[in-house]
Design an enzyme around this catalytic site. Structure first.
Site, PDB file in Angstrom:
ATOM      1  N   ALA A 139       0.863  -1.182   0.000  1.00 44.02           N
ATOM      2  CA  ALA A 139       0.000   0.000   0.000  1.00 44.02           C
ATOM      3  C   ALA A 139       0.899   1.232   0.000  1.00 44.02           C
ATOM      4  O   ALA A 139       2.036   1.187   0.500  1.00 44.02           O
ATOM      5  CB  ALA A 139      -0.874  -0.012   1.250  1.00 44.02           C
TER       6      ALA A 139
ATOM      7  N   GLY B 101       0.611  -5.263   0.734  1.00 44.84           N
ATOM      8  CA  GLY B 101      -0.528  -5.428  -0.172  1.00 44.84           C
ATOM      9  C   GLY B 101      -0.142  -6.114  -1.483  1.00 44.84           C
ATOM     10  O   GLY B 101      -0.988  -6.757  -2.110  1.00 44.84           O
TER      11      GLY B 101
ATOM     12  N   GLU C 118      -0.216  -9.646  -0.744  1.00 42.52           N
ATOM     13  CA  GLU C 118      -1.614 -10.018  -0.483  1.00 42.52           C
ATOM     14  C   GLU C 118      -2.395 -10.180  -1.787  1.00 42.52           C
ATOM     15  O   GLU C 118      -3.256 -11.057  -1.895  1.00 42.52           O
ATOM     16  CB  GLU C 118      -2.249  -8.977   0.450  1.00 42.52           C
ATOM     17  CG  GLU C 118      -1.601  -9.064   1.836  1.00 42.52           C
ATOM     18  CD  GLU C 118      -2.055  -7.966   2.787  1.00 42.52           C
ATOM     19  OE1 GLU C 118      -1.692  -6.801   2.545  1.00 42.52           O
ATOM     20  OE2 GLU C 118      -2.771  -8.275   3.749  1.00 42.52           O
TER      21      GLU C 118
ATOM     22  N   GLU D 119       4.425  -5.253   7.243  1.00 38.85           N
ATOM     23  CA  GLU D 119       3.598  -4.223   7.884  1.00 38.85           C
ATOM     24  C   GLU D 119       3.968  -3.989   9.349  1.00 38.85           C
ATOM     25  O   GLU D 119       3.909  -2.870   9.846  1.00 38.85           O
ATOM     26  CB  GLU D 119       2.113  -4.612   7.801  1.00 38.85           C
ATOM     27  CG  GLU D 119       1.508  -4.437   6.415  1.00 38.85           C
ATOM     28  CD  GLU D 119       1.597  -5.663   5.530  1.00 38.85           C
ATOM     29  OE1 GLU D 119       2.467  -6.533   5.780  1.00 38.85           O
ATOM     30  OE2 GLU D 119       0.802  -5.760   4.583  1.00 38.85           O
TER      31      GLU D 119
HETATM   32  N1  CO8 Z   1       4.526   3.289  -0.692  1.00 39.37           N
HETATM   33  C1  CO8 Z   1       4.894   4.449  -1.248  1.00 39.37           C
HETATM   34  N2  CO8 Z   1       6.075   4.619  -1.892  1.00 39.37           N
HETATM   35  C2  CO8 Z   1       6.897   3.567  -1.957  1.00 39.37           C
HETATM   36  C3  CO8 Z   1       6.567   2.314  -1.392  1.00 39.37           C
HETATM   37  C4  CO8 Z   1       5.308   2.194  -0.741  1.00 39.37           C
HETATM   38  N3  CO8 Z   1       4.865   1.037  -0.219  1.00 39.37           N
HETATM   39  N4  CO8 Z   1       7.606   1.464  -1.601  1.00 39.37           N
HETATM   40  C5  CO8 Z   1       8.531   2.154  -2.283  1.00 39.37           C
HETATM   41  N5  CO8 Z   1       8.121   3.419  -2.495  1.00 39.37           N
HETATM   42  C6  CO8 Z   1       8.835   4.508  -3.176  1.00 39.37           C
HETATM   43  C7  CO8 Z   1       9.985   5.049  -2.321  1.00 39.37           C
HETATM   44  O1  CO8 Z   1       9.500   5.982  -1.378  1.00 39.37           O
HETATM   45  C8  CO8 Z   1      10.866   5.652  -3.401  1.00 39.37           C
HETATM   46  O2  CO8 Z   1      10.314   6.890  -3.790  1.00 39.37           O
HETATM   47  P1  CO8 Z   1      11.293   8.153  -4.067  1.00 39.37           P
HETATM   48  O3  CO8 Z   1      12.158   7.717  -5.234  1.00 39.37           O
HETATM   49  O4  CO8 Z   1      10.347   9.248  -4.416  1.00 39.37           O
HETATM   50  O5  CO8 Z   1      12.085   8.369  -2.814  1.00 39.37           O
HETATM   51  C9  CO8 Z   1      10.694   4.712  -4.578  1.00 39.37           C
HETATM   52  O6  CO8 Z   1       9.485   3.986  -4.339  1.00 39.37           O
HETATM   53  C10 CO8 Z   1      11.832   3.716  -4.681  1.00 39.37           C
HETATM   54  O7  CO8 Z   1      11.958   3.049  -3.438  1.00 39.37           O
HETATM   55  P2  CO8 Z   1      13.327   2.957  -2.603  1.00 39.37           P
HETATM   56  O8  CO8 Z   1      14.221   4.110  -2.936  1.00 39.37           O
HETATM   57  O9  CO8 Z   1      12.975   2.735  -1.173  1.00 39.37           O
HETATM   58  O10 CO8 Z   1      13.950   1.651  -3.261  1.00 39.37           O
HETATM   59  P3  CO8 Z   1      14.932   0.610  -2.553  1.00 39.37           P
HETATM   60  O11 CO8 Z   1      15.377  -0.302  -3.647  1.00 39.37           O
HETATM   61  O12 CO8 Z   1      15.959   1.293  -1.747  1.00 39.37           O
HETATM   62  O13 CO8 Z   1      13.996  -0.207  -1.533  1.00 39.37           O
HETATM   63  C11 CO8 Z   1      12.024  -1.420  -0.878  1.00 39.37           C
HETATM   64  C12 CO8 Z   1      12.935  -0.978  -2.041  1.00 39.37           C
HETATM   65  C13 CO8 Z   1      12.769  -2.420   0.027  1.00 39.37           C
HETATM   66  C14 CO8 Z   1      10.833  -2.108  -1.524  1.00 39.37           C
HETATM   67  C15 CO8 Z   1      11.583  -0.202  -0.052  1.00 39.37           C
HETATM   68  O14 CO8 Z   1      11.088   0.793  -0.956  1.00 39.37           O
HETATM   69  C16 CO8 Z   1      10.496  -0.490   0.942  1.00 39.37           C
HETATM   70  O15 CO8 Z   1      10.780  -1.047   2.004  1.00 39.37           O
HETATM   71  N6  CO8 Z   1       9.253  -0.116   0.626  1.00 39.37           N
HETATM   72  C17 CO8 Z   1       8.131  -0.275   1.532  1.00 39.37           C
HETATM   73  C18 CO8 Z   1       7.692  -1.724   1.600  1.00 39.37           C
HETATM   74  C19 CO8 Z   1       6.591  -1.896   2.602  1.00 39.37           C
HETATM   75  O16 CO8 Z   1       6.749  -1.679   3.786  1.00 39.37           O
HETATM   76  N7  CO8 Z   1       5.421  -2.324   2.098  1.00 39.37           N
HETATM   77  C20 CO8 Z   1       4.258  -2.565   2.933  1.00 39.37           C
HETATM   78  C21 CO8 Z   1       3.394  -1.351   2.976  1.00 39.37           C
HETATM   79  S1  CO8 Z   1       2.044  -1.530   4.128  1.00 39.37           S
HETATM   80  C22 CO8 Z   1       0.888  -2.433   3.278  1.00 39.37           C
HETATM   81  O17 CO8 Z   1       1.072  -2.842   2.171  1.00 39.37           O
HETATM   82  C23 CO8 Z   1      -0.387  -2.683   3.996  1.00 39.37           C
HETATM   83  C24 CO8 Z   1      -1.446  -3.277   3.111  1.00 39.37           C
HETATM   84  C25 CO8 Z   1      -2.771  -3.258   3.792  1.00 39.37           C
HETATM   85  C26 CO8 Z   1      -3.197  -1.869   4.012  1.00 39.37           C
HETATM   86  C27 CO8 Z   1      -4.495  -1.776   4.700  1.00 39.37           C
HETATM   87  C28 CO8 Z   1      -4.853  -0.318   4.826  1.00 39.37           C
HETATM   88  C29 CO8 Z   1      -5.522   0.079   6.045  1.00 39.37           C
END
Ligand code: CO8
Length: 260
Positions: free
Chosen positions: A66, A111, A114, A134
């Site tokens: 998400a 997500g 999921e 998460e």
């Molecule tokens: N949301 C928004 N932006 C994201 C996300 C995300 N989930 N993941 C990556 N991005 C963005 C980064 O912010 C970055 O943007 P920018 O270039 O503008 O800074 C761009 O994508 C590239 O990402 P990174 O620079 O971080 O790339 P890396 O190769 O260094 O890292 C990772 C890749 C490991 C995937 C890292 O980006 C990361 O950890 N992302 C988050 C992963 C995460 O925690 N996902 C779970 C989210 S929570 C969820 O999914 C809940 C679902 C249910 C929700 C229910 C709602 C109530």
């Protein structure tokens, strides 16, 4: 219909939905979820589509979860709404009558995992990373991960992954039964499409009956599941495909399934 956050392609009876926000690693915001929902409606209305494939744009991600910029603004009420909306869309995905394959080409986190878990099975690139991180954000999976992951890989392994948020490689995901096949990145779509074409060449009624029997059967007792199989099995004989398949075998030729 035109979309901004996804791409829907249809070719040779196979629909492909590509999550398309590569700059945000295809993270799920509300606009993307709405378009995904609309595309699933379009797919279920299109009788030509026999198999659906999901994948992510770019080389890095299937879906990195998400959109955390949205999550950061939520209170308990908006979180409930977003989680409920996501469950609605992912439930719709799981309920599609046709087989759905996730081609996990990179990060499938939160997500993203999921969504993949609601598909019929997953093929992943060697470079893919899967997981439900998460808990590291102070929340829990909200699009079905706490329910579908334990049902797929078993309770204790799912608990370890959900409680620690540990991300796993495609290889480990295959070892624990989350992923069916791991492929070199450049071979992933070819292998997914080969399997999709094979399924698409089968009888439409039989394919739907098989998906329904397995899917519904898992939610009921063995006795009720077996009763359900009897109904689904007999339904196949109401289609001309059963006659064609058995006759083709006896005539030593390849079956050509034509039932609408
Ligand atoms: N949301 C928004 N932006 C994201 C996300 C995300 N989930 N993941 C990556 N991005 C963005 C980064 O912010 C970055 O943007 P920018 O270039 O503008 O800074 C761009 O994508 C590239 O990402 P990174 O620079 O971080 O790339 P890396 O190769 O260094 O890292 C990772 C890749 C490991 C995937 C890292 O980006 C990361 O950890 N992302 C988050 C992963 C995460 O925690 N996902 C779970 C989210 S929570 C969820 O999914 C809940 C679902 C249910 C929700 C229910 C709602 C109530």
């Amino acid at each position: 219909m035109s979309y901004e956050n996804i791409i829907l392609d249809v070719s040779e009876g196979i629909g492909t939905i590509t999550f398309n926000r590569p700059k945000a690693l295809n993270a799920l915001n509300q606009a993307l979820l709405k378009e995904f929902s609309d595309a699933l409606d379009a797919v279920s209305r299109d009788e030509e589509i026999r198999v659906l494939v999901l994948t992510g744009a770019g080389e890095k991600a299937f879906v990195a979860g998400a959109d955390i910029t949205d999550l950061a603004t939520f209170n308990a009420l908006s979180a409930r709404y977003f989680s409920g909306t996501g469950h609605g869309v992912i439930g719709k995905l799981q309920e599609l009558a046709i087989p759905v394959v996730a081609a996990v080409n990179g990060f499938a986190l939160g997500g993203g995992s999921e969504i993949a878990l609601a598909c019929d099975f997953i093929y992943a690139s060697e470079t893919a990373t899967l997981g439900l991180p998460e808990i590291t954000l102070g929340i829990i999976p909200g699009f079905g991960g706490t329910q579908r992951l334990p049902r797929l890989i078993g309770r204790n392994m799912a608990k370890e992954l959900i409680f620690t948020g540990r991300m796993i490689t495609a290889e480990e995901a295959m070892t624990i039964g989350m992923v069916n096949r791991v492929c070199p990145p450049e071979a992933l779509m070819g292998e997914v499409m080969e399997t999709a074409r094979k399924m698409a060449s089968m009888g439409k009624v039989a394919l739907r009956a098989a998906k329904m029997a397995v899917g519904r059967g898992l939610d009921v007792s063995l006795a009720n599941g077996c009763a359900l199989e009897i109904d689904a099995f007999s339904l196949c004989f109401a289609s001309e495909d059963a006659g064609e398949g058995t006759t083709a075998f006896l005539e030593k030729r390849k079956a050509v399934f034509k039932a609408p």
